[in-house]
Write a protein that holds these residues in place. Structure first.
Motif, PDB file in Angstrom:
ATOM      1  N   GLU B 211     -15.280 -47.952   2.770  1.00  0.00           N
ATOM      2  CA  GLU B 211     -16.685 -48.259   3.024  1.00  0.00           C
ATOM      3  C   GLU B 211     -17.493 -48.179   1.727  1.00  0.00           C
ATOM      4  O   GLU B 211     -18.423 -48.940   1.530  1.00  0.00           O
ATOM      5  CB  GLU B 211     -17.215 -47.239   4.045  1.00  0.00           C
ATOM      6  N   THR B 212     -17.132 -47.252   0.853  1.00  0.00           N
ATOM      7  CA  THR B 212     -17.979 -46.973  -0.305  1.00  0.00           C
ATOM      8  C   THR B 212     -17.414 -47.463  -1.627  1.00  0.00           C
ATOM      9  O   THR B 212     -18.138 -47.571  -2.603  1.00  0.00           O
ATOM     10  CB  THR B 212     -18.211 -45.447  -0.433  1.00  0.00           C
ATOM     11  N   ILE B 213     -16.132 -47.760  -1.663  1.00  0.00           N
ATOM     12  CA  ILE B 213     -15.520 -48.118  -2.933  1.00  0.00           C
ATOM     13  C   ILE B 213     -15.899 -49.544  -3.316  1.00  0.00           C
ATOM     14  O   ILE B 213     -16.275 -50.347  -2.468  1.00  0.00           O
ATOM     15  CB  ILE B 213     -13.986 -47.941  -2.801  1.00  0.00           C
ATOM     16  N   ASP B 214     -15.805 -49.850  -4.591  1.00  0.00           N
ATOM     17  CA  ASP B 214     -16.086 -51.189  -5.095  1.00  0.00           C
ATOM     18  C   ASP B 214     -15.191 -52.218  -4.385  1.00  0.00           C
ATOM     19  O   ASP B 214     -13.985 -52.016  -4.251  1.00  0.00           O
ATOM     20  CB  ASP B 214     -15.786 -51.162  -6.599  1.00  0.00           C
ATOM     21  N   SER B 215     -15.791 -53.324  -3.939  1.00  0.00           N
ATOM     22  CA  SER B 215     -15.039 -54.287  -3.121  1.00  0.00           C
ATOM     23  C   SER B 215     -13.813 -54.851  -3.834  1.00  0.00           C
ATOM     24  O   SER B 215     -12.782 -55.105  -3.207  1.00  0.00           O
ATOM     25  CB  SER B 215     -15.922 -55.464  -2.726  1.00  0.00           C
ATOM     26  N   GLU B 216     -13.938 -55.042  -5.133  1.00  0.00           N
ATOM     27  CA  GLU B 216     -12.816 -55.626  -5.865  1.00  0.00           C
ATOM     28  C   GLU B 216     -11.615 -54.668  -5.870  1.00  0.00           C
ATOM     29  O   GLU B 216     -10.484 -55.056  -5.604  1.00  0.00           O
ATOM     30  CB  GLU B 216     -13.251 -55.926  -7.296  1.00  0.00           C
ATOM     31  N   SER B 236     -11.704 -50.901  11.265  1.00  0.00           N
ATOM     32  CA  SER B 236     -12.653 -49.793  11.317  1.00  0.00           C
ATOM     33  C   SER B 236     -13.932 -50.101  10.535  1.00  0.00           C
ATOM     34  O   SER B 236     -14.963 -49.486  10.764  1.00  0.00           O
ATOM     35  CB  SER B 236     -12.002 -48.523  10.779  1.00  0.00           C
ATOM     36  N   LEU B 237     -13.865 -51.045   9.603  1.00  0.00           N
ATOM     37  CA  LEU B 237     -15.041 -51.329   8.776  1.00  0.00           C
ATOM     38  C   LEU B 237     -16.016 -52.247   9.511  1.00  0.00           C
ATOM     39  O   LEU B 237     -15.640 -52.975  10.425  1.00  0.00           O
ATOM     40  CB  LEU B 237     -14.604 -52.013   7.473  1.00  0.00           C
ATOM     41  N   GLU B 238     -17.267 -52.212   9.051  1.00  0.00           N
ATOM     42  CA  GLU B 238     -18.245 -53.185   9.520  1.00  0.00           C
ATOM     43  C   GLU B 238     -17.741 -54.567   9.108  1.00  0.00           C
ATOM     44  O   GLU B 238     -17.203 -54.728   8.013  1.00  0.00           O
ATOM     45  CB  GLU B 238     -19.587 -52.948   8.816  1.00  0.00           C
ATOM     46  N   ALA B 239     -17.967 -55.565   9.983  1.00  0.00           N
ATOM     47  CA  ALA B 239     -17.460 -56.907   9.687  1.00  0.00           C
ATOM     48  C   ALA B 239     -17.943 -57.395   8.321  1.00  0.00           C
ATOM     49  O   ALA B 239     -17.205 -58.026   7.565  1.00  0.00           O
ATOM     50  CB  ALA B 239     -17.882 -57.875  10.773  1.00  0.00           C
ATOM     51  N   GLU B 240     -19.178 -57.038   7.987  1.00  0.00           N
ATOM     52  CA  GLU B 240     -19.758 -57.508   6.722  1.00  0.00           C
ATOM     53  C   GLU B 240     -18.998 -56.959   5.521  1.00  0.00           C
ATOM     54  O   GLU B 240     -18.644 -57.686   4.597  1.00  0.00           O
ATOM     55  CB  GLU B 240     -21.215 -57.032   6.683  1.00  0.00           C
ATOM     56  N   LYS B 241     -18.746 -55.636   5.570  1.00  0.00           N
ATOM     57  CA  LYS B 241     -18.019 -55.000   4.477  1.00  0.00           C
ATOM     58  C   LYS B 241     -16.579 -55.528   4.415  1.00  0.00           C
ATOM     59  O   LYS B 241     -16.058 -55.818   3.346  1.00  0.00           O
ATOM     60  CB  LYS B 241     -18.029 -53.476   4.665  1.00  0.00           C
ATOM     61  N   ALA B 242     -15.982 -55.666   5.585  1.00  0.00           N
ATOM     62  CA  ALA B 242     -14.609 -56.175   5.639  1.00  0.00           C
ATOM     63  C   ALA B 242     -14.554 -57.563   5.013  1.00  0.00           C
ATOM     64  O   ALA B 242     -13.646 -57.873   4.238  1.00  0.00           O
ATOM     65  CB  ALA B 242     -14.116 -56.211   7.080  1.00  0.00           C
ATOM     66  N   ALA B 243     -15.551 -58.396   5.342  1.00  0.00           N
ATOM     67  CA  ALA B 243     -15.578 -59.751   4.797  1.00  0.00           C
ATOM     68  C   ALA B 243     -15.689 -59.720   3.272  1.00  0.00           C
ATOM     69  O   ALA B 243     -15.003 -60.457   2.564  1.00  0.00           O
ATOM     70  CB  ALA B 243     -16.745 -60.520   5.397  1.00  0.00           C
ATOM     71  N   GLU B 244     -16.522 -58.820   2.769  1.00  0.00           N
ATOM     72  CA  GLU B 244     -16.685 -58.693   1.323  1.00  0.00           C
ATOM     73  C   GLU B 244     -15.355 -58.393   0.649  1.00  0.00           C
ATOM     74  O   GLU B 244     -15.029 -58.944  -0.404  1.00  0.00           O
ATOM     75  CB  GLU B 244     -17.629 -57.519   1.036  1.00  0.00           C
ATOM     76  N   ILE B 245     -14.586 -57.480   1.275  1.00  0.00           N
ATOM     77  CA  ILE B 245     -13.286 -57.106   0.696  1.00  0.00           C
ATOM     78  C   ILE B 245     -12.305 -58.265   0.813  1.00  0.00           C
ATOM     79  O   ILE B 245     -11.620 -58.613  -0.152  1.00  0.00           O
ATOM     80  CB  ILE B 245     -12.730 -55.847   1.407  1.00  0.00           C
ATOM     81  N   VAL B 246     -12.285 -58.890   1.980  1.00  0.00           N
ATOM     82  CA  VAL B 246     -11.328 -59.972   2.201  1.00  0.00           C
ATOM     83  C   VAL B 246     -11.587 -61.138   1.241  1.00  0.00           C
ATOM     84  O   VAL B 246     -10.664 -61.762   0.724  1.00  0.00           O
ATOM     85  CB  VAL B 246     -11.374 -60.447   3.675  1.00  0.00           C
ATOM     86  N   GLU B 247     -12.847 -61.396   0.955  1.00  0.00           N
ATOM     87  CA  GLU B 247     -13.175 -62.458   0.000  1.00  0.00           C
ATOM     88  C   GLU B 247     -12.567 -62.193  -1.368  1.00  0.00           C
ATOM     89  O   GLU B 247     -12.223 -63.121  -2.101  1.00  0.00           O
ATOM     90  CB  GLU B 247     -14.697 -62.562  -0.174  1.00  0.00           C
TER      91      GLU B 247
END
Lengths: 455, 413
Positions: B211-216, B236-247
């Motif tokens: 949740e808190t770590i840098d997305s990259e 478990s993550l919010e869809a928005e955060k998950a999307a950021e990581i998946v991108e």
């Protein structure tokens, strides 16, 4: 398409959680369990069958709590105990657990030895080979494939069902006594019932199940499926127990009640009534003992290393997790070695472990109920008040029966030396017989309750 | 053993004395306030009468094995405070991340250094102890005298982690802020090491980290995590955060990760993604997981048939982000049909004007998007490949399978 995708996903989830519950429950029917159930059937026939339903319920209540804690917290039971109750508590629990499980490991190797001797394989060959096989299987195999091997072992318990059918028991009577409680104020009978409940729940199961759930990566989301698996496991275990009792009732008790002192004895007693039943029974005993000989040491080291904070895991190298590997190796080498050691006081050791078991289990169960009610840990997954009532009642029943069993044992151990030796001498005598080249020293055994106590 | 060291196990139970030397209680816990100072013990919690009292670090004259002596005895009752990291409650027996050893460990004891200032003694955490020595200390403390414990423990090798290499775990996001928990140590680790650590944690702690770590960093680490844990983290993550990581993940890794999820969750995540990575991932999701299409990566560099080495160099400069894992260039015609593969190493020995056509590897190997895993591994093995182009039915280049995909494929068999 989406429907197909969804149902495929549901099935995939269920399959992905299968393992921990079934394996734990089946290992519960290890050589000690088989002995107890055989004794019950051989001596009292179909009468003790009714206890299986309450046993199943007790088993489900405790196992369900463990699996829930594992799924919700993602931590093992010893982890949680360490975090909530500190190092000292954990340390002494782990010592007790190692002692207790070590004697169980010995009992499993004894089961391997005696079952293979029925196939005319000397214990001096079978035990070392099986010890090495256990070690290699667990250390060299990876967890997922090993789990598959274990699941196959679970399926092999079906041998007991076949053997029961071959022995043509009185199904009507079996069905009636499964639901009709019979209480007799016969000391032997009461002890028998207590032993049946006592062997059905062991401290290691709670630790193993919870760790296995965590290792499997089951989370609160898949918990519903996991719970089904745990319940199915508990029921299957007692179904197997049912068929063991029925087999012994049909073949042995029906032709005259008899005392059984060794799980292999039961198989031998079946021989005149059906050669295949005998073979199946012996093979089942070997399967159960070998299976438990894999799981018990593994579960012990995982629990100890988790609780005390040592590196653990079969994916680690020896140098990375020395405590883990050393303890595992020691348990197997000593556990197997003891069986080959002439005149080892095996029976005393087993009685002693019964006592430690009686002391450890209450502590574990009480901690479990305390932990599962911690809001900070379990959030919305704590017990409901009703469930809590059921849990406490079950725990108190379990504790009462375990302590009763332990105190019977203590009584047995503290009896004047001569009679205690005599009371527990039959299995020992058998061991000596093996050591002394087939010459039987079978003494005239006083009808003893010790026999029931030896798991 | 230096005299200016003190262990938490010794600190607990130390008698606290007022100005006249009278005992007023014993130490029950100690706390640091990371926002003020990362390692100094800020408060001592004293249990005496009915309630616990708080002693501030600047109220202390001296600290030693014989007790704590105060220079100011105006003490306040203890109130729970979200900014405090209480060492016994929050650290002892809990798991922390050892940033240098790159693993999760359990705290058995804490080592302090007593700094003698002219104003009074101050305790600073220097190490967290995890080994057998600290375990012995914990078990023996209170059973045998302190001095004897110190003398006996010397025979056991110590095992400790410097405090600055420790990263504590805290799942509550608000409390993370208050306790000043940073992910700096984790972000500096190799993603594969971080992935191993994450696998050892509870789902709650995993979620807190991702949740808190840098997305990259999160994306790189997530790629290395076991598929089922990967799925539970994304869920478990919010869809928005998950999307950021998946991108941030490469499209084929992203597609693999999403394929493990419940269809509804993966749709939600896709919904939140930017258009470009989203279409790429969606295209990849169409392929069967076990086919060439499911294995291939759509991040590749393709050049026109008549391009030269100089053109290639320029194209590489423009794709710096994928250079680390790139080892083959592809040549395509104007319909994007695959015409050849150029091993990257050949560029270095050729002059800038050399047409790439002269450098292509023979024979031209390619597989269809529907090709099976077994056949693909066979081709990799037979021709000793690093990369294998994948084409659609029409012959259009669709992507490439790289050797690392094949390695993990074989490993998970």
């Amino acid at each position: 398409m989406t429907w197909l995708k969804r149902s495929r996903y549901q099935i995939a989830i269920f399959l992905s959680v299968v393992g921990p519950g079934l394996i734990t429950a089946n290992v519960d029917n290890d050589s000690g369990g088989i002995l107890t159930y055989s004794q019950a059937g051989a001596k009292y026939g179909y009468l003790p069958l009714w206890t299986l339903i309450p046993i199943t319920l007790l088993l489900i209540v405790t196992q369900e709590m463990c699996s829930r804690m594992g799924a919700v917290t993602g931590k093992g039971l010893s982890d949680l105990i360490r975090e909530e109750f500190g190092l000292r508590t954990t340390f002494f629990m782990m010592i007790a657990l190692v002692l207790c499980n070590f004697t169980n490991v010995i009992a499993e190797f004894a089961g391997i030895a005696s079952s293979l001797e029925l196939f005319h394989i000397s214990r001096y060959i079978s035990v070392p080979i099986c010890a090495v096989a256990v070690w290699l299987l667990v250390v060299r195999g990876n967890y997922r494939s090993v789990e598959k091997v274990f699941l196959v072992a679970c399926v092999l318990y079906v041998t007991y069902i076949f053997s029961a059918f071959l022995l043509k028991p009185d199904w009507k009577e079996a069905a009636v006594y499964s639901v009709k409680p019979i209480l007799m104020f016969d000391e032997g009978y009461i002890t028998m019932l207590i032993a049946m409940v006592g062997t059905s729940i062991a401290p290691w199961m709670q630790f193993y199940l919870q760790s296995a759930i965590v290792e499997k990566g089951i989370t609160a989301k898949e918990y519903v499926q996991s719970r089904i698996e745990v319940i199915v496991g508990c029921i299957l275990t007692d179904v197997v127990a049912f068929f063991i009792i029925v087999s012994c009732a049909a073949a042995i008790w029906a032709h005259g009640p008899k005392d059984i002192n060794d799980a292999a004895d039961a198989a031998v007693a079946l021989k005149p009534f059906g050669r295949y039943a005998y073979l199946l029974f012996s093979a089942g005993l070997f399967n159960a003992s070998f299976f438990a000989a894999c799981i018990l040491p593994l579960s012990t080291v995982f629990t100890v290393c988790e609780g005390l904070g040592f590196e653990s895991g079969v994916d680690k190298r020896f140098s990375e997790a020395p405590v883990f590997y050393w303890l595992f190796t020691l348990l197997i080498v000593l556990g197997g070695g003891v069986i080959l050691w002439p005149n080892f006081p095996l029976v005393k050791m087993i009685l002693f472990s019964q006592v430690i078991n009686g002391v450890l289990l209450p502590v574990v169960l009480i901690y479990m109920v305390m932990l599962i009610n911690k809001k900070g840990l379990m959030k919305e997954w704590t017990n409901s008040p009703l469930y809590n009532a059921v849990a406490w009642v079950s725990v108190i029943i379990m504790i009462g029966l375990t302590l009763a069993l332990a105190s019977f044992t203590v009584k047995q151990m503290t009896q004047p030396a001569g009679s205690a030796d005599k009371a527990v001498s039959k299995p020992l005598a058998q061991m000596q017989r093996h050591h002394s080249g087939g010459h039987s020293l079978e003494p005239d055994v006083r009808e003893s309750h010790a026999a029931h106590l030896i798991r | 053993m230096a005299d200016d060291l003190l262990f938490l196990t010794e600190l607990l139970g130390l008698k606290v004395h007022d100005l006249k030397g009278r005992q007023i209680g014993a130490v029950k816990d100690a706390a640091i306030v990371p926002l003020i100072h990362p390692s100094r013990v800020d408060r001592f919690l004293i249990g005496g009468g009915w309630a616990w009292l708080t002693v501030r670090h600047d109220q202390i004259r001296s600290i030693g094995l014989d007790g704590i002596y105060l220079k100011d005895e105006v003490l306040t009752p203890y109130h729970s405070d979200e900014y405090m990291l209480r060492l016994v409650r929050d650290l002892l027996d809990q798991q922390i991340i050892d940033g240098q050893g790159r693993k999760v460990v359990r705290v058995t004891d804490v080592t302090f250094r007593i700094q003698h200032d002219q104003e009074g003694d101050v305790l600073g955490i220097i190490e967290v102890d995890i080994g057998l020595r600290s375990m012995f200390r914990r078990l023996a403390q209170g059973v045998i005298p302190r001095g004897l414990v110190r003398r006996l423990q010397v025979v056991i090798p110590p095992h400790s982690i410097r405090w600055e290499h420790c990263s504590i775990l805290e799942a509550d996001p608000q409390r993370r802020l208050r306790l000043n928990v940073s992910n700096e140590l984790l972000e500096r680790m190799h993603p594969a090491d971080l992935a191993d650590i994450v696998e050892d944690l509870s789902p709650e702690d995993r979620e807190a980290i991702f949740e808190t770590i840098d997305s990259e960093v999160a994306a790189e680490a997530l790629t290395e995590v076991e598929p089922d844990i990967q799925a539970s983290i994304l869920e478990s993550l919010e869809a928005e955060k998950a999307a950021e990581i998946v991108e941030e993940m490469s499209p084929n890794e992203a597609a693999d990760a999403l394929a493990e999820l419940e269809p509804q969750t993966s749709d939600e995540i896709l919904e939140e993604m930017e258009q470009e990575p989203k279409t790429e991932v969606e295209e990849l999701l169409e392929y069967h997981e076990d086919s060439a299409g499911g294995l291939m990566n759509t991040e590749y560099v393709a050049l026109p048939e008549n391009a030269t080495v100089a053109d290639a160099m320029e194209a590489l400069r423009a794709h710096e982000e994928i250079l680390e894992t790139l080892n083959t260039l592809f040549l395509v015609d104007d319909q994007e049909h695959l015409k050849g593969s150029v091993p990257l190493a050949r560029l270095f020995t050729a002059s800038g004007v050399t047409p790439l056509k002269d450098l292509v590897a023979e024979p031209l190997l390619q597989v269809d998007v529907t090709e099976t895993q077994d056949r693909i591994t066979e081709i990799f093995d037979k021709y000793n490949l690093l990369a294998l182009p994948v084409v659609e039915e029409s012959g259009k280049l669709a992507g490439a399978i790289t050797a690392d995909e094949v390695i993990s494929l074989l490993r998970h068999k």
